[in-house]
Design a protein around this motif. Structure first.
Motif, mmCIF file in Angstrom:
data_model
loop_
_atom_site.group_PDB
_atom_site.id
_atom_site.type_symbol
_atom_site.label_atom_id
_atom_site.label_comp_id
_atom_site.label_asym_id
_atom_site.label_seq_id
_atom_site.Cartn_x
_atom_site.Cartn_y
_atom_site.Cartn_z
ATOM 1 N N THR A 1 51.812 63.539 15.763
ATOM 2 C CA THR A 1 51.602 64.907 16.230
ATOM 3 C C THR A 1 50.959 64.878 17.609
ATOM 4 O O THR A 1 50.015 64.122 17.840
ATOM 5 N N HIS A 2 51.487 65.674 18.511
ATOM 6 C CA HIS A 2 50.937 65.840 19.857
ATOM 7 C C HIS A 2 50.397 67.261 19.950
ATOM 8 O O HIS A 2 51.105 68.218 19.642
ATOM 9 N N GLU A 3 49.160 67.406 20.391
ATOM 10 C CA GLU A 3 48.539 68.723 20.513
ATOM 11 C C GLU A 3 48.316 69.032 21.991
ATOM 12 O O GLU A 3 47.906 68.169 22.768
ATOM 13 N N PHE A 4 48.589 70.298 22.376
ATOM 14 C CA PHE A 4 48.439 70.699 23.774
ATOM 15 C C PHE A 4 48.207 72.203 23.831
ATOM 16 O O PHE A 4 48.400 72.916 22.842
ATOM 17 N N LEU A 5 47.771 72.667 24.994
ATOM 18 C CA LEU A 5 47.473 74.093 25.182
ATOM 19 C C LEU A 5 48.474 74.736 26.136
ATOM 20 O O LEU A 5 48.870 74.136 27.133
ATOM 21 N N ILE A 6 48.841 75.971 25.814
ATOM 22 C CA ILE A 6 49.601 76.817 26.729
ATOM 23 C C ILE A 6 48.891 78.162 26.754
ATOM 24 O O ILE A 6 48.782 78.824 25.716
ATOM 25 N N LYS B 1 51.517 72.381 18.883
ATOM 26 C CA LYS B 1 51.699 71.007 18.423
ATOM 27 C C LYS B 1 53.187 70.696 18.411
ATOM 28 O O LYS B 1 54.010 71.555 18.128
ATOM 29 N N ILE B 2 53.482 69.456 18.727
ATOM 30 C CA ILE B 2 54.814 68.898 18.507
ATOM 31 C C ILE B 2 54.624 67.826 17.448
ATOM 32 O O ILE B 2 53.776 66.948 17.585
ATOM 33 N N HIS B 3 55.406 67.934 16.385
ATOM 34 C CA HIS B 3 55.314 66.960 15.299
ATOM 35 C C HIS B 3 56.657 66.241 15.155
ATOM 36 O O HIS B 3 57.687 66.884 14.974
ATOM 37 N N PHE B 4 56.631 64.904 15.285
ATOM 38 C CA PHE B 4 57.817 64.078 15.078
ATOM 39 C C PHE B 4 57.753 63.494 13.674
ATOM 40 O O PHE B 4 56.696 63.048 13.226
ATOM 41 N N THR C 1 67.265 59.271 11.685
ATOM 42 C CA THR C 1 67.164 60.712 11.805
ATOM 43 C C THR C 1 65.727 61.071 12.156
ATOM 44 O O THR C 1 64.794 60.573 11.548
ATOM 45 N N ILE C 2 65.561 61.921 13.150
ATOM 46 C CA ILE C 2 64.224 62.333 13.560
ATOM 47 C C ILE C 2 64.179 63.858 13.608
ATOM 48 O O ILE C 2 65.108 64.493 14.086
ATOM 49 N N ARG C 3 63.098 64.410 13.052
ATOM 50 C CA ARG C 3 62.893 65.862 13.070
ATOM 51 C C ARG C 3 61.736 66.156 14.015
ATOM 52 O O ARG C 3 60.742 65.437 14.036
ATOM 53 N N CYS C 4 61.887 67.219 14.768
ATOM 54 C CA CYS C 4 60.849 67.629 15.710
ATOM 55 C C CYS C 4 60.488 69.085 15.425
ATOM 56 O O CYS C 4 61.351 69.958 15.450
ATOM 57 N N ASP C 5 59.207 69.318 15.133
ATOM 58 C CA ASP C 5 58.713 70.668 14.855
ATOM 59 C C ASP C 5 57.844 71.131 16.017
ATOM 60 O O ASP C 5 56.992 70.379 16.493
ATOM 61 N N LEU C 6 58.037 72.364 16.447
ATOM 62 C CA LEU C 6 57.137 73.023 17.386
ATOM 63 C C LEU C 6 56.269 73.958 16.567
ATOM 64 O O LEU C 6 56.778 74.807 15.843
ATOM 65 N N LEU C 7 54.951 73.771 16.659
ATOM 66 C CA LEU C 7 54.017 74.588 15.895
ATOM 67 C C LEU C 7 53.087 75.336 16.835
ATOM 68 O O LEU C 7 52.649 74.801 17.852
ATOM 69 N N LEU C 8 52.777 76.559 16.479
ATOM 70 C CA LEU C 8 51.739 77.346 17.146
ATOM 71 C C LEU C 8 50.614 77.426 16.141
ATOM 72 O O LEU C 8 50.747 78.067 15.099
ATOM 73 N N GLY C 9 49.534 76.715 16.434
ATOM 74 C CA GLY C 9 48.483 76.540 15.439
ATOM 75 C C GLY C 9 49.045 75.683 14.321
ATOM 76 O O GLY C 9 49.481 74.571 14.551
#
Length: 131
Positions: free
Chosen positions: A55-60, A66-69, A78-86
């Motif tokens: 998981t990579h955490e960053f601010l906008i 967060k980006i979760h691989f 197979t790789i899944r990538c999630d974009l999370l807000l909080g």
């Protein structure tokens, strides 16, 4: 021929998300294990990860994203990538190293048969040499 060799072999994974006017790009390499996250072209997180998830955490604009691989399997890569807000999932994408390749199941089956034959011949040779 356009694109790098790694892209042709489908060993680089690139995900692109748009959120309220911002472009969020996530990249992961199946060779070097390097993961990078870019917001509007600027790198906000980078690391090497040899595990199955990260998981990579960053601010906008003061909000935590967060980006979760998550790697779903070694054979199909197979790789899944999630974009999370909080902690809420905004968007999910997934890719496979076999994307767009015709006959990919034939390739997997071929490797299986070759491995089976190599194992059989190795066992026969070992039995012949030992006894």
């Amino acid at each position: 021929m356009k694109g790098s060799l790694l892209k042709k072999l489908h060993l680089n994974f690139e995900f692109k998300f748009e959120y309220e006017g911002h472009v969020i790009e996530a990249r992961a390499s199946g060779i070097s294990a390097k993961e990078e996250v870019f917001v509007d072209g600027e790198c906000v997180s980078s690391r090497r990860n040899f595990g199955l998830s990260s998981t990579h955490e960053f601010l906008i604009e003061g909000e935590t994203f967060k980006i979760h691989f998550d790697v779903g399997g070694f054979l199909l890569s197979t790789i899944r990538c999630d974009l999370l807000l909080g902690d809420d999932v905004v968007r999910t994408e997934s890719q496979s190293s076999l994307k767009g390749q015709k006959g990919s199941w034939k390739l997997i089956l071929s490797f299986f048969v070759i491995g089976l034959a190599a194992g059989f011949l190795s066992a026969k040779l070992a039995l012949w040499l030992l006894g």
